[in-house]
Design a protein around this motif. Structure first.
Motif, mmCIF file in Angstrom:
data_model
loop_
_atom_site.group_PDB
_atom_site.id
_atom_site.type_symbol
_atom_site.label_atom_id
_atom_site.label_comp_id
_atom_site.label_asym_id
_atom_site.label_seq_id
_atom_site.Cartn_x
_atom_site.Cartn_y
_atom_site.Cartn_z
ATOM 1 N N MET A 1 0.827 -1.212 0.000
ATOM 2 C CA MET A 1 0.000 0.000 0.000
ATOM 3 C C MET A 1 0.854 1.252 0.000
ATOM 4 O O MET A 1 0.601 2.205 -0.741
ATOM 5 N N LEU A 2 1.885 1.278 0.835
ATOM 6 C CA LEU A 2 2.763 2.440 0.901
ATOM 7 C C LEU A 2 3.594 2.582 -0.367
ATOM 8 O O LEU A 2 3.799 3.699 -0.867
ATOM 9 N N LEU A 3 4.063 1.460 -0.907
ATOM 10 C CA LEU A 3 4.830 1.500 -2.145
ATOM 11 C C LEU A 3 3.974 2.013 -3.297
ATOM 12 O O LEU A 3 4.416 2.852 -4.099
ATOM 13 N N ALA A 4 2.725 1.534 -3.374
ATOM 14 C CA ALA A 4 1.813 2.002 -4.426
ATOM 15 C C ALA A 4 1.510 3.483 -4.269
ATOM 16 O O ALA A 4 1.416 4.215 -5.264
ATOM 17 N N SER A 5 1.371 3.943 -3.025
ATOM 18 C CA SER A 5 1.114 5.367 -2.783
ATOM 19 C C SER A 5 2.265 6.220 -3.287
ATOM 20 O O SER A 5 2.064 7.283 -3.875
ATOM 21 N N MET A 6 3.497 5.739 -3.070
ATOM 22 C CA MET A 6 4.668 6.493 -3.507
ATOM 23 C C MET A 6 4.828 6.474 -5.025
ATOM 24 O O MET A 6 5.262 7.461 -5.625
ATOM 25 N N VAL B 1 12.756 1.872 -0.587
ATOM 26 C CA VAL B 1 12.180 0.522 -0.575
ATOM 27 C C VAL B 1 12.675 -0.260 0.643
ATOM 28 O O VAL B 1 11.906 -0.993 1.285
ATOM 29 N N ALA B 2 13.951 -0.086 0.989
ATOM 30 C CA ALA B 2 14.494 -0.751 2.177
ATOM 31 C C ALA B 2 13.799 -0.265 3.444
ATOM 32 O O ALA B 2 13.529 -1.059 4.363
ATOM 33 N N ALA B 3 13.488 1.028 3.497
ATOM 34 C CA ALA B 3 12.792 1.578 4.657
ATOM 35 C C ALA B 3 11.380 1.007 4.765
ATOM 36 O O ALA B 3 10.921 0.675 5.868
ATOM 37 N N LEU B 4 10.688 0.891 3.634
ATOM 38 C CA LEU B 4 9.347 0.296 3.656
ATOM 39 C C LEU B 4 9.402 -1.163 4.087
ATOM 40 O O LEU B 4 8.529 -1.637 4.833
ATOM 41 N N PHE B 5 10.433 -1.878 3.621
ATOM 42 C CA PHE B 5 10.595 -3.277 4.010
ATOM 43 C C PHE B 5 10.872 -3.391 5.509
ATOM 44 O O PHE B 5 10.291 -4.235 6.199
ATOM 45 N N ALA B 6 11.763 -2.530 6.014
ATOM 46 C CA ALA B 6 12.079 -2.540 7.447
ATOM 47 C C ALA B 6 10.865 -2.158 8.280
ATOM 48 O O ALA B 6 10.627 -2.731 9.351
ATOM 49 N N PRO C 1 -5.209 7.448 5.968
ATOM 50 C CA PRO C 1 -4.987 8.612 5.109
ATOM 51 C C PRO C 1 -3.723 9.394 5.470
ATOM 52 O O PRO C 1 -3.035 9.904 4.583
ATOM 53 N N GLY C 2 -3.421 9.485 6.768
ATOM 54 C CA GLY C 2 -2.242 10.242 7.190
ATOM 55 C C GLY C 2 -0.949 9.633 6.680
ATOM 56 O O GLY C 2 -0.073 10.348 6.174
ATOM 57 N N SER C 3 -0.805 8.319 6.791
ATOM 58 C CA SER C 3 0.417 7.666 6.333
ATOM 59 C C SER C 3 0.523 7.681 4.814
ATOM 60 O O SER C 3 1.618 7.816 4.261
ATOM 61 N N ILE C 4 -0.612 7.563 4.121
ATOM 62 C CA ILE C 4 -0.599 7.631 2.659
ATOM 63 C C ILE C 4 -0.186 9.028 2.196
ATOM 64 O O ILE C 4 0.632 9.186 1.286
ATOM 65 N N ALA C 5 -0.740 10.058 2.841
ATOM 66 C CA ALA C 5 -0.376 11.433 2.502
ATOM 67 C C ALA C 5 1.095 11.702 2.803
ATOM 68 O O ALA C 5 1.779 12.389 2.042
ATOM 69 N N THR C 6 1.597 11.154 3.899
ATOM 70 C CA THR C 6 3.002 11.326 4.240
ATOM 71 C C THR C 6 3.900 10.660 3.207
ATOM 72 O O THR C 6 4.933 11.217 2.802
ATOM 73 N N ALA C 7 3.526 9.460 2.753
ATOM 74 C CA ALA C 7 4.311 8.759 1.737
ATOM 75 C C ALA C 7 4.374 9.566 0.443
ATOM 76 O O ALA C 7 5.436 9.681 -0.180
ATOM 77 N N ILE C 8 3.246 10.140 0.035
ATOM 78 C CA ILE C 8 3.222 10.957 -1.180
ATOM 79 C C ILE C 8 4.090 12.197 -1.004
ATOM 80 O O ILE C 8 4.832 12.594 -1.908
ATOM 81 N N ALA C 9 4.011 12.814 0.168
ATOM 82 C CA ALA C 9 4.800 14.028 0.423
ATOM 83 C C ALA C 9 6.292 13.730 0.402
ATOM 84 O O ALA C 9 7.090 14.549 -0.078
#
Length: 227
Positions: free
Chosen positions: A55-60, A162-167, A130-138
């Motif tokens: 989800m976070l990767l797709a948002s980015m 990508v490493a940070a998202l994995f961690a 929504p907050g984490s998705i908005a943060t990822a986009i920012a």
């Protein structure tokens, strides 16, 4: 190259960790799956962590391009995203207790209903909202300094991100799987101190992104023809 990847890793992890707040959500997760067996709880923790990563990767990957498709400039995206991150950091700094959030909530998830609960409500909105998705986009907008931005040009930053998202996903999995033991080790005060620290870092990152948007507009003004 290594320093850029490491800086991206630290920035992304430090920005998303307090927004997702797995230490605060761990007790909520435990309360929601208390009707499940240990094996099913571990399976749900694994499914939630995998869902969060994608989800976070797709948002980015999609979020910034989608906004640009609607004609939103990079400086505007940075200003809006930075404001959201600043608000998130400020709210986290001033909230009463991270571990008290939804302490009395329970959806009555059992072994029989666990398959349909991994995404909703355990992944969204409990873990990624929504907050984490908005943060990822920012965060992605902060890297896109020009229209020449590409994955090839920013490969070290992409690897670090990508490493940070994995961690982060591994952290979510570990905290959710061991939520009962972690809650006893850290306690309420220890969890709040840790989250306040990450919230302050998040606030600083939001200010940096916001200032990047202002700088972008100043650069555009310099390029305007003088009559």
């Amino acid at each position: 190259m290594l320093s850029i990847a490491l800086a991206s890793f630290v920035t992304v992890f430090a920005a998303l960790f307090p927004v997702i707040n797995p230490l605060g959500d761990g007790p909520i997760f435990l309360n929601m799956v208390q009707g499940c067996s240990e094996g099913v709880r571990n399976k749900l923790a694994r499914s939630v962590s995998i869902n969060c990563f994608f989800m976070l990767l797709a948002s980015m990957l999609i979020g910034p391009q989608l906004l640009l498709f609607f004609g939103i400039s990079l400086p505007a995206l940075k200003l809006a995203g930075g404001a959201v991150v600043i608000a998130m950091g400020w709210n986290l700094l001033n909230q009463k207790s991270a571990s008290d959030k939804g302490a009395n909530e329970s959806t009555g998830i059992t072994d029989e209903t666990s398959d349909g609960s991994a995404f909703f409500p355990l992944t969204m909105p409990l873990t990624v909202g929504p907050g984490s998705i908005a943060t990822a986009i920012a965060l992605v907008a902060a890297y896109q300094e020009s229209s020449s931005f590409s994955i090839a040009n920013e490969l070290p930053a992409v690897i670090g991100t990508v490493a940070a998202l994995f961690a982060l996903s591994l952290t979510i999995y570990f905290i959710y799987r061991e939520s009962s033991g972690i809650q006893r080790i850290f306690g309420v005060n220890g969890t709040n101190v840790l989250m306040r620290l990450f919230a302050f870092i998040l606030l600083a990152i939001g200010v940096q992104i916001f200032l990047g948007g202002i700088n972008g507009y100043l650069e555009l003004i310099k390029l305007l023809p003088v009559h």
